[in-house]
Design a protein around this motif. Structure first.
Motif, PDB file in Angstrom:
ATOM      1  N   TYR A  30      51.674  57.915  66.173  1.00 12.32           N
ATOM      2  CA  TYR A  30      51.584  57.175  64.973  1.00 12.32           C
ATOM      3  C   TYR A  30      50.832  56.024  65.103  1.00 12.32           C
ATOM      4  O   TYR A  30      51.324  55.066  65.690  1.00 12.32           O
ATOM      5  N   VAL A  62      59.884  55.387  64.977  1.00 13.13           N
ATOM      6  CA  VAL A  62      59.904  56.917  64.748  1.00 13.13           C
ATOM      7  C   VAL A  62      61.312  57.258  64.781  1.00 13.13           C
ATOM      8  O   VAL A  62      62.235  56.865  65.618  1.00 13.13           O
ATOM      9  N   VAL A  67      58.799  58.499  59.884  1.00 14.33           N
ATOM     10  CA  VAL A  67      58.057  57.157  60.422  1.00 14.33           C
ATOM     11  C   VAL A  67      58.499  55.866  59.555  1.00 14.33           C
ATOM     12  O   VAL A  67      57.992  56.206  58.552  1.00 14.33           O
ATOM     13  N   LYS A  79      57.507  62.955  58.826  1.00  9.24           N
ATOM     14  CA  LYS A  79      56.830  63.289  59.941  1.00  9.24           C
ATOM     15  C   LYS A  79      56.001  64.739  59.799  1.00  9.24           C
ATOM     16  O   LYS A  79      54.882  64.828  60.276  1.00  9.24           O
TER      17      LYS A  79
END
Length: 119
Positions: A30, A62, A67, A79
Motif C-alpha cells: 500500500y 494494514v 488499510v 483492502k
C-alpha cells in the motif's frame, strides 16, 4: 554490499512520487504518492487507487480488512475494493499502528493518543 542474493521481482511506478515507505499486508504493498493517491500493488500490478484529499506523508497501516491512512484526515480503505471513508482529525498525526481493525494514532505533539475502530 554485494548484489548476491538480491533479485528484483517487480517494479511499480505510481503517477506521482512515493512519499513514505509502503505498508505490506497479504502480499500487497500500500503505497502513498504525491499525486494524493494511495495505491494497492500486488506483484507489480495496481489493484486499486484511492484518492485522498491531500498528499499523504505518513506510512499506511494494514488492518485485518482495511488499510488506515492518516494525514489531515483519517482514512479507512477496504483492502478488497479500495473504497474508503474519511474522518476529519483535530490533531496532525505523527504515527499510527493497527491491531485487528483498530487503529492507534499519536499526534505530532507526542501527547495525544487515541483509538479508532472501524469508521
Amino acid at each position: 554490499m554485494g548484489s548476491g542474493g538480491l533479485t528484483e521481482e517487480w517494479m511499480f511506478e505510481p503517477l506521482g512520487r512515493t512519499t513514505s515507505a509502503p505498508a505490506i499486508g497479504d502480499d500487497t504493498a500500500y503505497v502513498p504518492a504525491d499525486d494524493t493517491g494511495i495505491y494497492a500493488v500486488s506483484e507489480g500490478n495496481q489493484q486499486w487507487r484511492f484518492q485522498a484529499d491531500s498528499t499523504v506523508q505518513t506510512q499506511p497501516a494494514v488492518g485485518e480488512t482495511g488499510v488506515w491512512v492518516a494525514e489531515d484526515s483519517l482514512y479507512w480503505i477496504t483492502k478488497s475494493s479500495g473504497q474508503g471513508v474519511m474522518k476529519a482529525l483535530d490533531q496532525i498525526p505523527y504515527a499510527l499502528s493497527t491491531t485487528g481493525n483498530r487503529c492507534f494514532l499519536t499526534g505530532t505533539d507526542g501527547t495525544v493518543c487515541f483509538q479508532v475502530r472501524d469508521l
